[in-house]
Design a protein around this motif. Sequence first.
Motif, PDB file in Angstrom:
ATOM      1  N   LEU A  76      47.430  17.593  10.065  1.00  0.00           N
ATOM      2  CA  LEU A  76      48.627  16.990   9.614  1.00  0.00           C
ATOM      3  C   LEU A  76      49.430  16.432  10.663  1.00  0.00           C
ATOM      4  N   GLY A  77      48.699  16.186  11.752  1.00  0.00           N
ATOM      5  CA  GLY A  77      49.189  15.176  13.077  1.00  0.00           C
ATOM      6  C   GLY A  77      48.271  14.550  13.741  1.00  0.00           C
ATOM      7  N   THR A  78      47.831  15.054  15.022  1.00  0.00           N
ATOM      8  CA  THR A  78      47.096  14.438  15.831  1.00  0.00           C
ATOM      9  C   THR A  78      45.470  14.391  15.498  1.00  0.00           C
ATOM     10  N   PRO A  79      44.929  13.292  15.736  1.00  0.00           N
ATOM     11  CA  PRO A  79      43.265  13.336  15.667  1.00  0.00           C
ATOM     12  C   PRO A  79      42.805  14.021  16.913  1.00  0.00           C
ATOM     13  N   LYS A  80      43.641  14.182  17.809  1.00  0.00           N
ATOM     14  CA  LYS A  80      42.970  14.836  19.181  1.00  0.00           C
ATOM     15  C   LYS A  80      42.726  16.355  18.870  1.00  0.00           C
ATOM     16  N   THR A  81      41.840  16.883  19.843  1.00  0.00           N
ATOM     17  CA  THR A  81      41.370  18.251  19.565  1.00  0.00           C
ATOM     18  C   THR A  81      40.901  18.884  20.963  1.00  0.00           C
ATOM     19  N   HIS A  82      40.840  20.153  21.093  1.00  0.00           N
ATOM     20  CA  HIS A  82      40.443  20.768  22.346  1.00  0.00           C
ATOM     21  C   HIS A  82      39.623  21.935  21.892  1.00  0.00           C
ATOM     22  N   THR A  83      38.826  22.408  22.818  1.00  0.00           N
ATOM     23  CA  THR A  83      37.938  23.829  22.542  1.00  0.00           C
ATOM     24  C   THR A  83      38.782  24.878  23.088  1.00  0.00           C
ATOM     25  N   LEU A  84      38.784  25.993  22.485  1.00  0.00           N
ATOM     26  CA  LEU A  84      39.364  27.335  23.286  1.00  0.00           C
ATOM     27  C   LEU A  84      38.383  27.838  24.033  1.00  0.00           C
TER      28      LEU A  84
END
Length: 277
Positions: free
Chosen positions: A215-223
Amino acid sequence: MVEIKTPEQIAKMREAGLIVAEALKAASEAAVPGVTTGELDAIAKKVIEGHGAKSNFLGYHGFTGVICASVNEEVVHGIPGERVLNDGDMISIDCGAIVDGWHGDAAVTVFVGGGHAPELHALSATTEGSMWAGIAQVKKNNRLSDISRGIEGYIRRQPLPPRGKYGIVEDYGGHGIGSAMHMDPHLLNYVDRRRGRGMKLVPGFCIAIEPMITLGTPKTHTLADEWTVVSNDGTWSSHWEHSVALTEEGPFVLTAFDGGKAKLAELGVTVAPDPLG
């Protein structure tokens, strides 16, 4: 190189796909408030092992679950464990199975309890709808990018949610599937014109189509667990997936009970006969 399957190999993938469908159905029905993601994992494991199949997730690069259980802002690859599901949560359940060396892979988004905002229902419906729009492009002589265009085009045509936007996750996408769970080609969920149109689709081509939208950014990161992928801005996400084969008679959704007949009929597409007869 892209692996092209024989009808006999596609039939084995259909066997695996039906087991995946049963495992996802059982886990989805059990996803109620108070249940842990580890309990959902045990339910899926029981279904897979009960059919004499193997999980293709368990042990994959050290992964410890039979399912990926990704809750709320977790996009993909959530590790099942002690987390308790709460009323109002949203969970993506991803699952796979192997039969005689041939793989199936699928995912669903499930609402836990009730009271979810309309924008969350729209998010899941948009993600699922874009998956089917991509599947509808699995046709002889189409190109790989036609699937990407079907997915992205469907998303872009939907009304934007009142308090957000749809972010098409860029770092993860669909993939070839067959004698391994992840194979060439990689499938983008959006069109990148720098990559050209991609390979021509021919009978025997099999692909796992899996849009992921936030519902916002297409950017992700891994925990820190080195598996769980979350949205950078904390917005919630949805993930849907099916494994699809292209046969001489057209597409067939290997991980759908009806082969995709009902959903694809809405898009004017006739599915091929069931590979198992």
